[in-house]
Motif scaffolding. Structure first.
Motif, PDB file in Angstrom:
ATOM      1  N   GLY A 137     101.069 -30.564  24.062  1.00 17.45           N
ATOM      2  CA  GLY A 137     102.416 -30.508  23.506  1.00 17.45           C
ATOM      3  C   GLY A 137     102.754 -29.253  22.718  1.00 17.45           C
ATOM      4  N   PHE A 138     101.927 -28.219  22.851  1.00 20.94           N
ATOM      5  CA  PHE A 138     102.161 -26.961  22.143  1.00 20.94           C
ATOM      6  C   PHE A 138     102.839 -25.951  23.052  1.00 20.94           C
ATOM      7  N   GLY A 139     103.680 -25.148  22.452  1.00 21.21           N
ATOM      8  CA  GLY A 139     104.208 -23.975  23.117  1.00 21.21           C
ATOM      9  C   GLY A 139     103.695 -22.754  22.382  1.00 21.21           C
ATOM     10  N   LEU A 191      97.377 -16.239  19.480  1.00 21.12           N
ATOM     11  CA  LEU A 191      98.455 -17.050  20.032  1.00 21.12           C
ATOM     12  C   LEU A 191      99.025 -17.910  18.913  1.00 21.12           C
ATOM     13  N   GLY A 192     100.303 -17.766  18.652  1.00 19.08           N
ATOM     14  CA  GLY A 192     100.985 -18.585  17.646  1.00 19.08           C
ATOM     15  C   GLY A 192     101.489 -19.846  18.319  1.00 19.08           C
ATOM     16  N   ALA A 193     100.733 -20.945  18.192  1.00 22.04           N
ATOM     17  CA  ALA A 193     101.049 -22.190  18.894  1.00 22.04           C
ATOM     18  C   ALA A 193     101.852 -23.133  18.003  1.00 22.04           C
ATOM     19  N   CYS A 194     102.819 -23.811  18.633  1.00 18.07           N
ATOM     20  CA  CYS A 194     103.663 -24.742  17.887  1.00 18.07           C
ATOM     21  C   CYS A 194     103.830 -26.040  18.665  1.00 18.07           C
ATOM     22  N   ASN A 195     103.659 -27.147  17.971  1.00 18.60           N
ATOM     23  CA  ASN A 195     103.948 -28.472  18.513  1.00 18.60           C
ATOM     24  C   ASN A 195     105.266 -28.894  17.859  1.00 18.60           C
ATOM     25  N   ASP A 236      96.770 -35.099  12.786  1.00 14.82           N
ATOM     26  CA  ASP A 236      97.176 -35.225  14.191  1.00 14.82           C
ATOM     27  C   ASP A 236      97.049 -33.886  14.911  1.00 14.82           C
ATOM     28  N   ILE A 237      97.556 -32.826  14.289  1.00 15.17           N
ATOM     29  CA  ILE A 237      97.482 -31.498  14.905  1.00 15.17           C
ATOM     30  C   ILE A 237      96.033 -31.027  14.998  1.00 15.17           C
TER      31      ILE A 237
END
Length: 128
Positions: free
Chosen positions: A28-30, A55-59, A116-117
């Motif tokens: 679920g990360f972009g 990589l700057g990952a975001c959920n 969770d993350i």
């Protein structure tokens, strides 16, 4: 407590970056940002450095929860994941542990989100 999760994999650098990106997507990360450290250091300092990307990952759902729970938490987002070439055919993949980084913030609502993350990032590292 360590502030990261890490794993060394036998793969090319490009294969590892692609695999990490794909596994992050599954969880679920972009990817919001990609910083090519090697290229940046060459441009800014004219030094040679190993292949290394941040990589700057975001959920998004979790980021939204965190931002509504603590309006300054954006200073600690996104979750950084690095891929760095150690040698030919060996690459290290490392992700921040949000539980460690969120310890400084005294907001109980963030602990559940960070947990969770953290679990999602451990899964990504485990599957790479």
């Amino acid at each position: 407590m360590s502030y990261y999760f890490t794993k060394i994999v036998k793969a090319s650098y490009d294969e590892a970056v692609a695999k990490v990106t794909a596994e992050l997507k599954v969880e679920g990360f972009g990817i919001l940002t990609e910083i090519d450290v090697r290229e940046t250091l060459k441009k800014k300092l004219n030094v040679d450095f190993r292949r290394y990307i941040i990589l700057g990952a975001c959920n998004p759902p979790s980021a939204y929860k965190a931002l509504t729970a603590e309006n300054k938490i954006g200073t600690m987002l996104p979750c950084n994941v690095i891929v760095q070439e150690i040698s030919d055919g060996q690459v290290e993949v490392t992700a921040i542990d949000p539980l460690a980084s969120m310890q400084a913030v005294e907001n109980p609502a963030l602990k559940e989100i960070a947990s969770d993350i953290s679990n999602k990032l451990k899964t990504v590292i485990g599957r790479v």
